[in-house]
Each structure stands twice: as C-alpha cells, then as structure tokens.
Design an enzyme around this catalytic site. Structure first.
Site, PDB file in Angstrom:
ATOM      1  CG  LEU A 109       5.950  35.996 108.085  1.00 43.26           C
ATOM      2  CD1 LEU A 109       6.315  36.308 109.687  1.00 43.26           C
ATOM      3  CD2 LEU A 109       5.373  37.295 107.578  1.00 43.26           C
ATOM      4  CG  ASP A 110       8.927  37.641 101.871  1.00 46.06           C
ATOM      5  OD1 ASP A 110       8.184  36.685 101.462  1.00 46.06           O
ATOM      6  OD2 ASP A 110       8.743  38.784 101.436  1.00 46.06           O
ATOM      7  CG  LEU A 111      15.827  34.362 103.850  1.00 47.95           C
ATOM      8  CD1 LEU A 111      15.789  33.059 104.775  1.00 47.95           C
ATOM      9  CD2 LEU A 111      16.901  34.362 102.865  1.00 47.95           C
TER      10      LEU A 111
END
Length: 403
Positions: A109-111
């Site tokens: 999952l992205d930041l």
C-alpha cells in the site's frame, strides 16, 4: 538396503517459508553475500539445507520455519510498506508488535493509502497470493476530486492505458457525491504500482483518499487503524489451503498440487459390461419392444387411421399401405368380435344396437334395453348367440340397457 527420505530443500525455499523474503529476493540476497550457512557465505542459490544448520541473514540467525500464519492489519496512512526505507521513514514493520515474529506483506500500500494489508510468515504463500493468476479481487473505496461521466466509467470498465502501460478492466461503481468530491468503489485483479490512482487520473479524477477494504475473501471489517488480528487457522485452511503448497514456475505462474479425489468417479449408467459405443437400452429392437421396421409401420398406421391389432403390430406394409403376406386378415364369424377385412373397421356415426352379433357390419339402430332373463351364469364358455334377459342371483336387472 533401506533408504531414508530426503528432507532437504533449497535455501531460497527454506528462507521463504521462514518469512525472510520471497524466493527471488533470497536469491538476490545470496548474490549480495548477505546469507551464511554454518559460517560460510553462500555464493549460489543451488544449495540445500535441512534446518539443522546455522543460517544467518545479515548476521542474524534465522529460526526454522513455523506453521503458516496470516494476519489482517489496518495500515494507517503515513507508513511505508517495506522492511527498510532509505529515507528513514517509519515502516509498517516498525509499527506492528514484535512478538508476532518476522513477517512479510502480501502486496503493498502506498505511503498515503490506508486499509487492509495482509501479513504472513510464509513467503511462498505471499508470492502465490500476489499473482494475478490467483484471481483474487482487491477492493477499494476511493474519494476523488471532480465528477465522472458515463463514458469515463465505460473506459475504466474496459481497461485504460496510461503512458503506454495497459491496466486491466476495473469494477467501478459510484457510491455517492459530496460537494466537489465523489466516492467510488473499485475492484482490480492485478494490483500494479499505483494502479487506482493512475487510472482515475487518466479520466480526470484526482484521488485524495484511498482505502483498501478487501483482499480476496478477507475483509477490513471493523479493524481500527493500527490494529492487527490473526486469521484463524481453520479460515486460513479453507481459503488458502490449496495455495499453501503452491510453488513458482520459471514463468512466475503459480501451480497447485493435484488433489486426490475422495471417492472413485461414478460409472456412466448402462448395461453392466457394455462396451463403449454399444446401443443404449430402451430403443426399438430391445426386449419387449417391436423391431424398428415394425415400429415404423405402426407409426404409419396411426397416422393414416388404420386399425392397430395384434396382427398389424407384427406386420410390415408395402409402399401402397396394403398388408403383405405376413399380415393375414383375421377370420370373421359368428363368434368373432369383428368382421374380417377392412369392413371390420368401418363404423357408422349412429349408436350400436344391442341385438345379436352377425357377420355383416353393425347397423345404426339403437340398442334395445329390455330386462335380461335366464339362469345364473355357469363356468362354461360363452356362446356366440344373442344374450337373453333373465334374473340371476341378484334379481332382475332394471330396464334400460346401455345406451
């Protein structure tokens, strides 16, 4: 001489099951000289271990693989999904409890993305669940700035190409609109890098919040941000039992071991011992049914209104519809129920009479209905003469015969 089973396995598979990394990542770690076995640095992945050796990764001893486990984790935004960030940002693995041991993530999952993140201690399982061939859908709720038209929805559902990269078809449903933002529910199967954000940006939507709510059969549910919960072993076996034993082919596709059927396959219905291609039971020519040519003649008789009696069921007819020599006409006489030949089938439109039966065709006069007389019936055969009235043991019958 009795042989012993070989319990050794390649070092990459062993460390993947121990939750160190995927097999490919372990092979890269070997190339970088980060893995030692019994104090000796490995220089090739073609090395087998049994688990009794002292195996070290970056100077830290690795315990033998434990039973496969899976966790659901609600990742908050602001965490990086990696074991070590070069920029020094906090990672997911820094935030989770240390007592669960070393785990790896299934996908990323992205930041700034949040929601469900699956963690496992089995690298082979993680690799299998990440592959698009597994067919699991990742579901998201996305809040984006802007509005979307029906044509834009069709583009996303058909698959969009962004900067030469083709994204697969998406499941997109409009949830609601709030002011200048719109909430969408999106389902994807590939999970490419920043796939949802790039696809929505291509149709004029700017994503400002992205929450993953499901990964295959596993749901985010009521997990609070930062909360982690183990998946029960029974649920893990039901949902991933066929994937835990999956490996990797040279093309990166997962393959599953064939399952042994619990019961032998059912035999096709038919006659015991019948060979393939034999005629099934029940058609013309089988026991209890006429031969095919006779059956065809019966159908022709019924269509043309011909009488169907015991003789005609066994008779074959020629092209003109006349009986052949095999179908002899039934003899007629005073004791017969019908006159012979085709005249026996001729009937008038008027009711039959109740008089004596003769050799000629029946007349159209109505039957008479006088009372019957005579003595009680005996056990002898009937005669062909006319019936006489009379009273039997039950007394005289009422006037009026059959109409």
């Amino acid at each position: 001489m009795t042989g012993t089973a070989d319990t050794s396995e390649r070092i990459a598979k062993f460390l993947a099951r121990a939750g160190v990394a995927s097999r490919r990542e372990v092979e890269r770690m070997i190339e970088d000289g980060r893995i030692k076995v019994d104090g000796k640095t490995l220089d090739t992945p073609a090395f087998k271990v049994t688990g009794t050796e002292v195996i070290e990764v970056d100077g830290k001893r690795i315990d033998p693989p434990a039973a496969t486990k899976l966790w659901r984790y609600h990742k908050p935004d602001g965490l990086v999904t990696t074991h070590a960030d070069p920029e020094g940002r906090e990672t997911v693995f820094d935030a989770i409890p240390k007592d669960i041991g070393r785990v790896i993530s299934i996908g990323r999952l992205d930041l700034t993305s949040e929601g469900l993140l699956l963690l496992t201690n089995d690298g082979a399982l993680a690799r299998a669940l990440e592959l698009p061939s597994t067919g699991w859908t990742r579901r998201y709720r996305a809040r984006a700035f802007g509005s979307i038209s029906e044509s834009a929805l069709k583009i996303l559902r058909a698959g969009v190409t962004v900067e030469g990269l083709k994204y697969g078809p998406m499941e997109v449903e409009v949830e609601r609109e709030t002011g200048s933002n719109i909430w969408l529910e999106i389902g994807i199967r590939e999970g490419k890098n920043r796939e949802v954000r790039k696809a929505l940006d291509a149709v004029g939507l700017r994503v400002n919040r992205l929450i993953r709510i499901a990964y295959g059969p596993f749901q985010l549910g009521q997990l609070e941000k930062g909360e982690i919960k183990s998946v029960p072993s029974r649920v893990l076996h039901d949902q991933c039992g066929h994937l835990i034993e999956m490996g990797e082919t040279p093309t990166g596709q997962a393959i599953a071991k064939p399952r042994t059927p619990s019961r032998p396959p059912r035999k096709a219905p038919g006659r015991p011992g019948a060979k393939p291609g034999q005629r099934a039971m029940g058609g013309p020519g089988q026991p209890g049914l006429p031969k095919r040519e006779v059956a065809d003649s019966l159908i022709e008789d019924a269509r043309k209104g011909r009488p169907l009696d015991a003789k005609s069921t066994r008779a074959r007819r020629d092209k003109d519809g006349k009986p052949t020599a095999k179908a002899a006409p039934r003899p007629s006489g005073p004791g017969s129920s019908r006159a012979g030949g085709q005249a026996s089938s001729a009937r008038s439109d008027t009711p039959r009479t109740g008089g004596p039966r003769g050799d000629g065709p029946r007349t159209g006069a109505p039957r008479t209905g006088g009372p019957r007389t005579g003595s009680p019936r005996t056990g002898g055969p009937r005669t062909g003469g006319p019936r006489s009235g009379g009273s039997g043991p039950g007394g005289p019958r009422k006037p009026g015969g059959r109409s």
